[in-house]
Design a protein around this motif. Structure first.
Motif, PDB file in Angstrom:
ATOM      1  N   SER A  51       8.332   2.138   3.035  1.00 48.01           N
ATOM      2  CA  SER A  51       7.457   1.155   2.380  1.00 48.01           C
ATOM      3  C   SER A  51       8.249   0.098   1.632  1.00 48.01           C
ATOM      4  CB  SER A  51       6.530   1.849   1.377  1.00 48.01           C
ATOM      5  OG  SER A  51       5.894   2.930   1.979  1.00 48.01           O
ATOM      6  N   ARG A  78       2.577   1.855  -3.273  1.00 46.02           N
ATOM      7  CA  ARG A  78       1.694   2.456  -4.286  1.00 46.02           C
ATOM      8  C   ARG A  78       1.460   3.936  -3.985  1.00 46.02           C
ATOM      9  NH1 ARG A  78      -2.122  -2.839  -4.522  1.00 46.02           N
ATOM     10  NH2 ARG A  78      -0.872  -3.973  -6.053  1.00 46.02           N
ATOM     11  N   GLU A  79       1.280   4.262  -2.696  1.00 43.42           N
ATOM     12  CA  GLU A  79       1.029   5.672  -2.315  1.00 43.42           C
ATOM     13  C   GLU A  79       2.205   6.580  -2.683  1.00 43.42           C
ATOM     14  OE1 GLU A  79      -1.689   4.647   1.608  1.00 43.42           O
ATOM     15  OE2 GLU A  79       0.406   5.261   1.855  1.00 43.42           O
ATOM     16  N   SER A  80       3.419   6.025  -2.599  1.00 46.07           N
ATOM     17  CA  SER A  80       4.600   6.861  -2.831  1.00 46.07           C
ATOM     18  C   SER A  80       5.193   6.652  -4.228  1.00 46.07           C
ATOM     19  CB  SER A  80       5.647   6.575  -1.757  1.00 46.07           C
ATOM     20  OG  SER A  80       5.984   5.208  -1.785  1.00 46.07           O
ATOM     21  N   THR A 132       0.852  -1.199   0.000  1.00 42.93           N
ATOM     22  CA  THR A 132       0.000   0.000   0.000  1.00 42.93           C
ATOM     23  C   THR A 132       0.882   1.242   0.000  1.00 42.93           C
ATOM     24  OG1 THR A 132      -1.461  -1.302   1.365  1.00 42.93           O
ATOM     25  CG2 THR A 132      -2.000   1.026   1.163  1.00 42.93           C
ATOM     26  N   GLY A 133       1.863   1.282   0.914  1.00 41.02           N
ATOM     27  CA  GLY A 133       2.755   2.440   1.000  1.00 41.02           C
ATOM     28  C   GLY A 133       3.548   2.622  -0.291  1.00 41.02           C
ATOM     29  N   GLU A 190       7.850  12.737   2.962  1.00 41.31           N
ATOM     30  CA  GLU A 190       7.554  12.042   1.692  1.00 41.31           C
ATOM     31  C   GLU A 190       8.616  10.976   1.406  1.00 41.31           C
ATOM     32  OE1 GLU A 190       7.548  15.239   2.152  1.00 41.31           O
ATOM     33  OE2 GLU A 190       5.934  16.247   1.068  1.00 41.31           O
ATOM     34  N   HIS A 203       8.350   8.065   3.851  1.00 40.13           N
ATOM     35  CA  HIS A 203       7.261   7.132   3.506  1.00 40.13           C
ATOM     36  C   HIS A 203       7.687   6.242   2.333  1.00 40.13           C
ATOM     37  CE1 HIS A 203       3.335   5.458   3.314  1.00 40.13           C
ATOM     38  NE2 HIS A 203       2.978   6.055   2.184  1.00 40.13           N
ATOM     39  N   GLU A 253       4.809   8.061  -6.917  1.00 38.05           N
ATOM     40  CA  GLU A 253       5.156   9.244  -7.726  1.00 38.05           C
ATOM     41  C   GLU A 253       6.622   9.657  -7.590  1.00 38.05           C
ATOM     42  OE1 GLU A 253       3.551  12.583  -4.565  1.00 38.05           O
ATOM     43  OE2 GLU A 253       2.240  11.926  -6.199  1.00 38.05           O
TER      44      GLU A 253
END
Ligand SMILES: C[S@@+](CC[C@H](N)C(=O)[O-])C[C@H]1O[C@@H](n2cnc3c(N)ncnc32)[C@H](O)[C@@H]1O
Length: 488
Positions: free
Chosen positions: A449, A263-265, A260-261, A442, A445, A267
């Motif tokens: 992850s 995918r969230e990061s 999950t982390g 940022e 995270h 970018e």
């Protein structure tokens, strides 16, 4: 595990720590629950020891045909007696068994269980015993060494990969439950992903201290035949819990602990525009790692030294990021780049040359093959980047993220050892900006992850290199353009 009076060299080499009966029984109960079957036609254990897991399998799956292999004749006899006519126990070395042939005679569905030896090739070297795949003639490298380029690996990783390969090739419907080090399970999952094996996987954490008195992160790895390639892997905190704590997954071909982390990061993902470097490798601490004392420079042998300053640099080791050293460390750096001829040192720095020569035998005794056919007193991980005045560094051994700006001391750049990674920087401003960006929430995270904090060296060049500095800096300091200013 290191040899001790109770850990004989053979016990260490064979990774001979038998699975306690209560753990075997919990493993088999879990297999029955997870596999949603009360029936396996056969059970195979490749290194069955005294048969603890096979005995648990015999009572959980009463109809199954049981087959065990074990190197140690006494253990094999105990297992055969314990299991009686239900089982066939063969005394054999894993590395000489024809697994394709053995598997072809077993009815499916097939259960593979086990607890293969937790021993590394490095430990085998220490106990001067062999228990490893056959050497290949070319370069004398073992199969896994040749394939991975790693010189140290877990015997169980090789065994499990070999067994999986043969089982998948057999086309049989199977379920595999193996107790192993967490690191071995992760590498196997990565191999399965790379080889596009169609498998389901899950991981259950095991308390290795309680069950084996071992200080190592251990797991039960479950793998089974699937319609699709291995993808999301639920991770459970122990064998009894039915809700996963987290999910491992894959990002860019590598396993990540927090899907999950990740995918969230996503970018910030990219290739680091500047190359992360590792510090200097020398394997000669007693001679080149020095301490400045009120009496003068001293080496780890306690000798006081008179050396020219040319090759001396302030020095930080990975541990120094975690705890500030009380000593003022210096490193004697005989080369500025890999392979540099060291003979001119005789004339440039005669005292240093005499000191190095006096300790020639210590350099010559270095075991690693990288030093062979190199100039005298060779080191590795050295280049112009090692001497960048400003750096952003991190310890590879750290158990939390903290990047540090490193500035020159006493007019000289600080050099790092090979337990550190760093970005060489053009200027103090650049180092400050990178340090602050890399310590931002940022970036934290992003890395958190992707880092397996229970690994021996959690922070790796590979993970650091997956973050795009340009994307990270762009979000905070859009005006900064120096990223491409100079390749160091
Ligand atoms: C960690 S113990 C586990 C034993 C048993 N599987 C259990 O769970 O109780 C590892 C076992 O592997 C056996 N072993 C080590 N090297 C082997 C090899 N090359 N071939 C077959 N068995 C081996 C050891 O003798 C030992 O019994």
């Amino acid at each position: 595990m290191a040899p001790s009076p109770t850990n004989s060299p053979q016990r260490v080499a064979h990774g001979d720590w038998q699975t306690p009966a209560d753990l075997s029984s919990s493993v088999l109960k879990l297999v029955a629950r997870q596999a949603q079957t009360a029936r396996f036609a056969s059970v195979l254990e490749p290194t069955c020891g005294e048969g603890s897991l096979l005995a648990a399998a015999a009572s959980t799956f009463p109809e199954a045909k049981l087959l065990g292999f074990e190197l140690d004749a006494a253990h094999a006899a105990v297992a055969q007696q314990r299991l009686g006519r239900r089982a066939r126990v063969v005394q054999a070395d894993f590395f000489s068994v024809d697994w394709e042939k053995e598997l072809s005679s077993l009815p499916s569905p097939l259960l593979l269980v086990g607890n293969p030896p937790w021993v590394t090739t490095a430990t085998l070297g220490v106990v001067a015993t062999r228990n490893s795949p056959p050497k290949r003639s070319r370069g004398g490298m073992t199969g896994l060494e040749a394939k991975t380029g790693r010189s140290n690996f877990d015997i169980s990783e090789w065994m499990l990969e070999r067994l999986l390969e043969a089982t998948i090739a057999s086309g049989k419907n199977f379920y595999m439950a193996m107790l192993c080090k967490a690191a071995v399970a992760r590498r196997l999952l990565e191999t399965a992903h790379q080889r596009r094996w169609k498998l389901n996987g899950s991981i259950y954490t095991i308390d290795a201290k309680r069950h084996f008195a071992a200080s190592v992160e251990a797991v039960l790895l479950l793998l089974s035949t699937s319609e699709t390639e291995v993808d999301v892997i639920p991770v459970f905190p122990d064998l009894e819990v039915t809700q996963p704590r987290s999910q491992f997954g894959f990002s860019g071909g590598t396993l990540v602990p927090n899907l999950t982390g990740t995918r969230e990061s996503a970018e910030l993902e990219g290739r680091s525009e500047l190359e992360w470097r590792s510090g200097i490798k020398h394997d000669c601490a007693s001679i080149v790692e020095l301490e400045r004392t009120p009496q003068g420079l001293r080496n780890n042998k306690g000798e006081l030294l008179q050396l020219e300053p040319n090759l001396l640099f302030p020095f930080m080791k990975g541990a120094d990021f975690l705890r500030r050293p009380t000593k003022e460390r210096w490193l004697l750096v005989p080369q500025q780049r890999i392979g540099e001829d060291t003979r001119p040192l005789e004339f440039m720095v005669p005292q240093t040359w005499a000191y190095l020569n006096h300790h020639r035998s210590v350099f010559a005794a270095r075991k690693s093959s990288i030093y062979r056919k190199q100039p005298d007193f060779a080191i590795f991980g050295v280049g112009p980047y090692s001497f960048a005045e400003f750096k952003v560094g991190i310890s590879a051994l750290a158990k939390r993220l903290h990047f540090e700006m490193i500035e020159p001391r006493q007019g000289k750049p600080v050099v790092l050892d090979d337990t550190c990674y760093f970005l060489p920087c053009d200027s103090a401003d650049q180092a400050r900006a990178f340090t602050s960006a890399l310590n931002s929430a940022e970036a934290k995270h992003f890395f958190d992850s992707r880092i397996f904090w229970d690994a021996k060296r959690p922070i790796t060049k590979r993970i650091l290199s997956t973050l795009s500095l340009e994307k990270l800096l762009g979000a905070h300091w859009p005006a900064i353009t120096y990223l491409h200013s100079k390749a160091i």
